[in-house]
Scaffold this motif. Sequence first.
Motif, mmCIF file in Angstrom:
data_model
loop_
_atom_site.group_PDB
_atom_site.id
_atom_site.type_symbol
_atom_site.label_atom_id
_atom_site.label_comp_id
_atom_site.label_asym_id
_atom_site.label_seq_id
_atom_site.Cartn_x
_atom_site.Cartn_y
_atom_site.Cartn_z
ATOM 1 N N ALA A 140 -7.456 -4.302 -8.388
ATOM 2 C CA ALA A 140 -8.420 -4.783 -9.192
ATOM 3 C C ALA A 140 -9.218 -3.913 -9.666
ATOM 4 O O ALA A 140 -9.944 -3.833 -10.438
ATOM 5 N N ASP A 141 -8.964 -2.539 -8.744
ATOM 6 C CA ASP A 141 -9.763 -1.232 -9.159
ATOM 7 C C ASP A 141 -9.499 -0.926 -10.837
ATOM 8 O O ASP A 141 -10.021 -0.117 -10.982
ATOM 9 N N ILE B 100 -1.476 1.997 -10.676
ATOM 10 C CA ILE B 100 -2.343 2.130 -9.450
ATOM 11 C C ILE B 100 -1.511 2.588 -8.642
ATOM 12 O O ILE B 100 -0.241 2.668 -8.437
ATOM 13 N N SER B 101 -2.151 3.364 -7.212
ATOM 14 C CA SER B 101 -1.233 3.490 -6.156
ATOM 15 C C SER B 101 -1.908 3.038 -4.882
ATOM 16 O O SER B 101 -3.174 2.972 -4.883
ATOM 17 N N ARG B 102 -1.298 2.588 -4.070
ATOM 18 C CA ARG B 102 -1.790 1.980 -2.837
ATOM 19 C C ARG B 102 -1.189 2.203 -1.661
ATOM 20 O O ARG B 102 -0.018 2.001 -1.684
ATOM 21 N N THR C 77 3.460 2.986 -5.947
ATOM 22 C CA THR C 77 2.947 3.114 -7.232
ATOM 23 C C THR C 77 3.255 2.096 -8.291
ATOM 24 O O THR C 77 4.452 2.113 -8.239
ATOM 25 N N GLY C 78 2.470 1.638 -9.106
ATOM 26 C CA GLY C 78 3.050 0.753 -9.921
ATOM 27 C C GLY C 78 2.058 0.309 -11.092
ATOM 28 O O GLY C 78 0.697 0.752 -11.063
ATOM 29 N N VAL C 79 2.305 -1.007 -11.408
ATOM 30 C CA VAL C 79 1.489 -1.637 -12.469
ATOM 31 C C VAL C 79 0.934 -2.870 -11.896
ATOM 32 O O VAL C 79 1.795 -3.789 -11.306
ATOM 33 N N PRO C 80 -0.298 -3.316 -12.049
ATOM 34 C CA PRO C 80 -0.859 -4.605 -11.623
ATOM 35 C C PRO C 80 -0.342 -5.570 -12.381
ATOM 36 O O PRO C 80 -0.055 -5.625 -13.436
ATOM 37 N N LEU C 81 0.253 -6.646 -11.581
ATOM 38 C CA LEU C 81 0.857 -7.682 -12.082
ATOM 39 C C LEU C 81 0.053 -8.623 -13.063
ATOM 40 O O LEU C 81 0.118 -8.938 -13.927
ATOM 41 N N ALA C 82 -1.484 -8.581 -12.862
ATOM 42 C CA ALA C 82 -2.317 -9.085 -13.525
ATOM 43 C C ALA C 82 -2.186 -8.664 -15.295
ATOM 44 O O ALA C 82 -2.691 -9.444 -16.084
ATOM 45 N N LEU C 83 -2.203 -7.187 -15.287
ATOM 46 C CA LEU C 83 -1.987 -6.695 -16.502
ATOM 47 C C LEU C 83 -0.911 -7.348 -17.344
ATOM 48 O O LEU C 83 -0.847 -7.705 -18.360
ATOM 49 N N ALA D 6 6.071 -2.137 -8.255
ATOM 50 C CA ALA D 6 5.856 -0.793 -7.870
ATOM 51 C C ALA D 6 7.263 -0.252 -8.257
ATOM 52 O O ALA D 6 8.374 -0.687 -8.364
ATOM 53 N N TYR D 7 6.981 1.007 -8.795
ATOM 54 C CA TYR D 7 8.309 1.998 -9.128
ATOM 55 C C TYR D 7 8.067 3.107 -8.436
ATOM 56 O O TYR D 7 9.049 3.968 -8.525
#
Lengths: 197, 463
Positions: free
Chosen positions: A29-30, B183-185, B220-226, B266-267
């Motif tokens: 969400a960030d 994003i990365s997490r 690292t990857g793309v938010p699924l919400a997007l 994530a990729y």
Amino acid sequence: MFTRKSAEWFCASACVALAAAGCAAQRSADAPQAAYGGGKLNLGTAPGSAEMARYFSYPADGRALPPGSGTYADGAKVYQAKCVACHGAKLEGTKLGDKLIGGRGTLVNNSPAKAPVKTVESYWPYATTLFDYVKRAMPFNAPGSLSDQELYAVVAYILGEANIVAKNEVINASTLPKVQMPNRNGFVSPDPRPDVP
Amino acid sequence: MMQRLPKRDDKTRRRIEAMVEAEARYLAARARRDRNSDAVGAPQRLTSRRTFLGAAMAAVGTGSMLPKIVHAKAPPGAVERPVPSDPTKEQGVPTNDDGGYGSRSQFETESRWRFGTPTKESSWTMTPLDSGMGIITPSGLHFERHHGGIAVIDPARHSLVVHGMVERPKKYSMANIRRFPSISRTMFIECSGNGLTEWSKPTLKTVQGTHGLTSTSEWTGVPLALLLKESGLKPGAKWVLAEGADAAVMTRSIPLDKCLDDAFIAYGQNGEAIRPEQGYPIRLVLPGWEGNTHIKWLRRLEVSDVPFMTREETSKYTDLMPNGIARQFTFVMEAKSVITFPSGDMRLPGPGFYEVTGLGWSGRGRITRLEVSTDGGKTWADAHLQGPVLPICHTRFRFPWYWDGKPAVLQSRATDETGYVQPTLKQLVAVRGLNGPIGSVYHLNAIQSWAVAADGRVSNVHA
């Protein structure tokens, strides 16, 4: 649950929170993407119908189940040819494949010395799951190789051996979702945890 | 060894015995490789990993002109090289001799071991938590669970389709996916079957066996919400089916609220493309949820109003309670911790100072407290948490301990930011029961006990 509207709200509020907190928790969400509205990124293409024809998934109400039908007798032949090596002549399972039938009455148990016997017959809540799973992942040595006709037949055979449907019943898109599995009411959700301590 | 279970439970018995055998094979192989365990005072595995280096050096002597020692086959991930008797007296390995991608030391032997399933395609491997440092799991040691082998996928021919209850069905190439804001997490992924052998009695020897189905990477990857926003959700959408492109064509139904919250595609893993065994070129990541839902080799997302009741979410990843009713869609991995040193199959060389260390994690957020007991849970003391403490991530704890040489039972207990406290096994079993020798199979997050005997040997116990 969520609608498109709430998704928009979600993205907008995430943006505000981000600005306020600098960089708060590690959450997707960030991500600084709230400015990108639906469809505005203009990435990707519309998938073609040939592409989409490769895909399937069948919820319990049976929507989108394919044409075709099968019987216990047809299924016995499919089973002998494609399944018996791993699942056994009596569907009893082998070292390689799960036991498919039996086990009713074993689920209620609080003894570490005996295990519940979870099979299609005793545990699976929906017959559609059997069709879906066999279609995608079986036989193990040639996944996804059975025709829909063969699939309906082998499902009829397994359900017949499990004494869930009569051996003269025809299984197809309309009858499969109506099959009442013995453990249909054996599941609860949502998740009751935290439940301990 | 395993006590024989009644005949009716052949499958369960085989499963547990196969795991015991797999661990024993791994330990024996390491022992063979490490045949010359030393006595320099460092804590040792009972089946030690200290290499033949000591013997080799002793044979060569120092400063001699004797030929270089040629070692046996290198451990996985290492390149075998001759070892000079004095590395200051000759040039080392040429720069970039590794072809531009490095490998680990030939003296490091830890590796994943595979559970002895009948097929190598439907199987799993365990992360060697005992030798782990800090919080990150090396990508090559991240645990695995496959249902149809490791798919080999050319990213140029792979795509992700988003369809179902959306305004605009979409097909994305991998190049498209990488153009999305990213994003990365750093977070853990844990298989909900982690510890399944440990419900009714201590079964495996090592922490790798009892807890090795959890690992931490930076993803690292793309938010699924997007992605969902790009397609636009139709009213009534509540679930998303995620499907993999492996031979199992693995599917799980995910509630839409999770997909719009913190889920991502994530990729990247630890700074490079994710490993094939982790789902290359893309996998679904659902922070804090059971590993099976993190669909690997992701190829399709179908938005729906209902869950699909797939095989994995009905017949497999459900929790059968003693009353015969199974819990379904139990996604969250609750707070858990384990001491990784000292842990099972190690031996403390004698009384004295030791730094007890281990990991805590919670699928509901940050670890706020980790306590250690050295008397089997009678008294507890706070351990030091290594910062930064990240939510839904392995958290390293350290605890100074002076061992007086008397038998001790070491335990750790995690508390997370929701106030949830990791339960004892007794508390867990009181609610979930023991429906068979492996209980309700999934979601065992009880406190682990390691007994230290007077001779320093450490073993897995229920205390």
